[in-house]
Motif scaffolding. Structure first.
Motif, PDB file in Angstrom:
ATOM      1  N   ASN A   1       0.811  -1.220   0.000  1.00 17.30           N
ATOM      2  CA  ASN A   1       0.000   0.000   0.000  1.00 17.30           C
ATOM      3  C   ASN A   1       0.844   1.269   0.000  1.00 17.30           C
ATOM      4  O   ASN A   1       0.570   2.215   0.729  1.00 17.30           O
ATOM      5  CB  ASN A   1      -0.959  -0.001   1.200  1.00 17.30           C
ATOM      6  CG  ASN A   1      -1.962  -1.119   1.127  1.00 17.30           C
ATOM      7  OD1 ASN A   1      -2.392  -1.518   0.043  1.00 17.30           O
ATOM      8  ND2 ASN A   1      -2.340  -1.654   2.281  1.00 17.30           N
ATOM      9  N   GLY A   2       1.901   1.254  -0.796  1.00 19.39           N
ATOM     10  CA  GLY A   2       2.751   2.422  -0.924  1.00 19.39           C
ATOM     11  C   GLY A   2       3.730   2.623   0.218  1.00 19.39           C
ATOM     12  O   GLY A   2       4.459   3.613   0.232  1.00 19.39           O
ATOM     13  N   GLN A   3       3.753   1.725   1.177  1.00 18.37           N
ATOM     14  CA  GLN A   3       4.670   1.849   2.310  1.00 18.37           C
ATOM     15  C   GLN A   3       5.797   0.833   2.177  1.00 18.37           C
ATOM     16  O   GLN A   3       5.562  -0.328   1.853  1.00 18.37           O
ATOM     17  CB  GLN A   3       3.940   1.605   3.631  1.00 18.37           C
ATOM     18  CG  GLN A   3       2.893   2.639   3.945  1.00 18.37           C
ATOM     19  CD  GLN A   3       2.258   2.369   5.302  1.00 18.37           C
ATOM     20  OE1 GLN A   3       2.069   1.229   5.689  1.00 18.37           O
ATOM     21  NE2 GLN A   3       1.938   3.438   6.012  1.00 18.37           N
ATOM     22  N   GLN A   4       7.003   1.310   2.453  1.00 18.83           N
ATOM     23  CA  GLN A   4       8.171   0.430   2.428  1.00 18.83           C
ATOM     24  C   GLN A   4       8.266  -0.339   3.742  1.00 18.83           C
ATOM     25  O   GLN A   4       8.051   0.231   4.814  1.00 18.83           O
ATOM     26  CB  GLN A   4       9.452   1.255   2.229  1.00 18.83           C
ATOM     27  CG  GLN A   4       9.542   1.919   0.877  1.00 18.83           C
ATOM     28  CD  GLN A   4       9.667   0.902  -0.248  1.00 18.83           C
ATOM     29  OE1 GLN A   4      10.416  -0.057  -0.160  1.00 18.83           O
ATOM     30  NE2 GLN A   4       8.915   1.106  -1.305  1.00 18.83           N
ATOM     31  N   VAL A   5       8.583  -1.625   3.643  1.00 15.21           N
ATOM     32  CA  VAL A   5       8.799  -2.459   4.819  1.00 15.21           C
ATOM     33  C   VAL A   5      10.214  -3.023   4.697  1.00 15.21           C
ATOM     34  O   VAL A   5      10.515  -3.739   3.740  1.00 15.21           O
ATOM     35  CB  VAL A   5       7.766  -3.607   4.908  1.00 15.21           C
ATOM     36  CG1 VAL A   5       7.981  -4.413   6.176  1.00 15.21           C
ATOM     37  CG2 VAL A   5       6.341  -3.068   4.829  1.00 15.21           C
ATOM     38  N   LYS A   6      11.060  -2.672   5.635  1.00  9.03           N
ATOM     39  CA  LYS A   6      12.457  -3.108   5.605  1.00  9.03           C
ATOM     40  C   LYS A   6      12.553  -4.614   5.808  1.00  9.03           C
ATOM     41  O   LYS A   6      11.733  -5.221   6.498  1.00  9.03           O
ATOM     42  CB  LYS A   6      13.269  -2.391   6.684  1.00  9.03           C
ATOM     43  CG  LYS A   6      13.419  -0.913   6.422  1.00  9.03           C
ATOM     44  CD  LYS A   6      14.277  -0.705   5.194  1.00  9.03           C
ATOM     45  CE  LYS A   6      14.600   0.737   4.944  1.00  9.03           C
ATOM     46  NZ  LYS A   6      15.259   0.909   3.664  1.00  9.03           N
ATOM     47  N   ALA A   7      13.579  -5.195   5.229  1.00  3.73           N
ATOM     48  CA  ALA A   7      13.781  -6.652   5.296  1.00  3.73           C
ATOM     49  C   ALA A   7      13.782  -7.166   6.731  1.00  3.73           C
ATOM     50  O   ALA A   7      13.200  -8.226   7.012  1.00  3.73           O
ATOM     51  CB  ALA A   7      15.084  -7.032   4.602  1.00  3.73           C
ATOM     52  N   ALA A   8      14.397  -6.447   7.649  1.00  3.80           N
ATOM     53  CA  ALA A   8      14.437  -6.890   9.048  1.00  3.80           C
ATOM     54  C   ALA A   8      13.030  -7.004   9.627  1.00  3.80           C
ATOM     55  O   ALA A   8      12.740  -7.936  10.397  1.00  3.80           O
ATOM     56  CB  ALA A   8      15.284  -5.938   9.887  1.00  3.80           C
TER      57      ALA A   8
END
Length: 176
Positions: free
Chosen positions: A142-149
């Motif tokens: 939804n347009g939000q970045q989620v970091k791999a961690a």
């Protein structure tokens, strides 16, 4: 050992966060498993679907990473879907060896590890995922970045709720 393949490493077509560390821990798990005569099963993804951009047939990127390659008499299963059981002989092989407990390492946590662990639990296997021997990548929702961690933490927490016990390489190595 699921999909520890060249395309997931720096210079590959789908670089993952923490791939080198996960591969080193996977190598340690494999070495210990070999020493205690625990079967090691290698899963290799070969992308055959139209539009695939990595793990393409007959490419160096699709090859299993050098430090975790199978040795003689270790089972190698080729898959074409995230779930390692789908359209492979994995279930039949495990049943033929009367294997009930599975330890998972590999890549990508949010796709192939997740899909395979859930399928394994549904087939009645006891599952353990070695958290620091898995790797994933940054995602977007939804347009939000989620970091791999955060992806890693959320997926492992979700698996830990019902599907698997979550351990570490050092915990595994300390077992007799």
């Amino acid at each position: 050992m699921i999909d520890v393949q060249n395309d997931y490493f720096p210079g590959g077509k789908m670089t993952l966060s923490g791939a080198n560390e996960a591969a080193e821990n996977t190598r340690l798990l494999i070495e210990k498993s070999r020493k205690i005569n625990m079967p090691v099963i290698h899963i290799q993804h070969i992308a055959t679907q139209e539009g695939a951009t990595f793990f393409l047939p007959d490419t160096q990127g699709a090859e299993i990473y050098a430090s975790v390659k199978p040795i003689k008499n270790e089972k190698l299963i080729i898959k074409h879907y995230p779930n390692s059981f789908r359209e492979t002989d994995l279930l039949k092989y495990l049943q033929s060896k009367n294997i009930k407990n599975l330890v998972f390492a590999g890549m990508m946590t949010h796709v192939c590890i997740d899909a395979t662990v859930k399928a394994a639990k549904d087939f009645g296997f006891n599952c353990e995922v070695i958290a620091d021997a898995t790797a994933t990548r940054d995602l977007e929702v939804n347009g939000q970045q989620v970091k791999a961690a955060e992806v890693q933490k959320a997926l492992l927490a979700a698996l830990n709720f019902f599907y698997a016990e979550i351990g570490t390489t050092q915990e595994f190595l300390k077992q007799p």
